[in-house]
Scaffold this active site. Structure first.
Site, PDB file in Angstrom:
ATOM      1  N   SER A  48      -1.692   7.418  -8.727  1.00 14.86           N
ATOM      2  CA  SER A  48      -0.901   6.380  -9.666  1.00 14.86           C
ATOM      3  C   SER A  48      -1.696   5.036  -9.642  1.00 14.86           C
ATOM      4  CB  SER A  48       0.540   6.073  -8.846  1.00 14.86           C
ATOM      5  OG  SER A  48       0.960   4.959  -9.485  1.00 14.86           O
ATOM      6  N   TYR A  55       4.657   3.079  -1.110  1.00 14.46           N
ATOM      7  CA  TYR A  55       4.654   4.022  -2.312  1.00 14.46           C
ATOM      8  C   TYR A  55       3.062   3.935  -2.778  1.00 14.46           C
ATOM      9  CZ  TYR A  55       4.461   6.565  -6.861  1.00 14.46           C
ATOM     10  OH  TYR A  55       4.094   7.021  -7.785  1.00 14.46           O
TER      11      TYR A  55
END
Length: 268
Positions: free
Chosen positions: A139, A151
């Site tokens: 990401s 995350y």
């Protein structure tokens, strides 16, 4: 036919990978938690592309379930997996200090441990066959993390992990690539009520376009794919120091005499 195993395959980017790889003639092994969604997706892919589709319902946060997926990757009696897409991920939206420890541990189990263990299960067989590819979905948050985001930290690990694995695979016929998308329109936003950017915004990307860009970069021999000009421009700047260090390491390595490996790897 080649076979692709995709985690998180029932929705979002995972579903887009399944559609594209199925359309290209890959048999599919679909992995996700929800069996009903997997079965519905599998029926659609069989009808649309005429490929074989296996369904493997597994929660990758559960070690026993994760082990079932590892066994599928190594089973000599089943079709070998030529493409592994580590797409499944869990995101805790609560900031670190307020998040429950169990939620954070689930993030690590799915976003880090599963990527590590499934890649480790798949790569030796790929090297032995002299072909294969591992795509790890990272990401853009791995480069510029929001505050208190475990995350994002897990996705930074995916970027670093893929980089070092890709370097170790040179000359084997096996590739590893990290996909680094920005904001992707998926049904997760509908389920959670999170806002989605307007159509045409360069900050928001469609899953099918992201997957097409990723597979094109894989075929070009790249180890990092950053779809979208906005994200690619930022990552290009952030990657400059690492590229320079890689080049220096290659130059230094040419001047060294290294011992042969203790274990030879059979190649086709």
């Amino acid at each position: 036919m080649p076979t692709a195993l995709i985690t998180g395959a029932s929705t979002g980017l995972g579903a887009a990978f399944a559609r594209r790889l199925g359309a290209e003639g890959h048999d599919l092994v679909l992995v996700a938690r929800n069996r009903d969604r997997l079965e519905a997706a599998a029926a659609g892919h069989r009808a649309a592309f005429g490929v074989r589709v296996e369904v493997l319902a597994a929660d990758l946060a559960d070690p026993a379930a994760r082990a079932r997926v590892e066994r599928r990757l190594t089973d000599p009696d089943l079709s070998p997996v030529d493409v592994l897409v580590n797409n499944a991920a869990v995101e805790t939206c609560t900031e670190f200090a307020q998040a429950r420890l169990g939620e954070l541990q689930t993030e690590i189990a799915v976003n880090v441990t599963a990527v590590l263990s499934l890649t480790h299960a798949a790569v030796p067989g790929m090297i032995g066959r002299g072909r294969g590819a591992v795509i790890n979905v990272a990401s853009f948050a791995g480069y510029l993390p929001p505050r208190g985001s475990a995350y994002a930290a897990s996705k930074a690990w995916v970027l670093a992990f893929t980089d070092t694995v890709a370097a170790s695979l040179t000359g084997t016929g096996v590739a590893a690539l990290a996909l680094c998308p920005g904001r992707v329109r998926t049904d997760k936003h509908v389920r959670t009520g999170r806002p989605v950017g307007r159509e045409g915004s360069p900050l928001w990307q469609d899953p099918d376009e992201v997957v097409d860009a990723c597979l094109a970069d894989l075929r070009r021999g790249r180890s990092l794919s950053t779809p979208g000009w906005v994200y690619a421009s930022v990552v290009g700047v952030l990657e400059l120091p690492r590229r320079s260090l890689r080049a220096l390491a290659r130059l230094a390595g040419r001047g060294r005499t290294s011992r042969p490996p203790a274990v030879s790897v059979a190649r086709r």
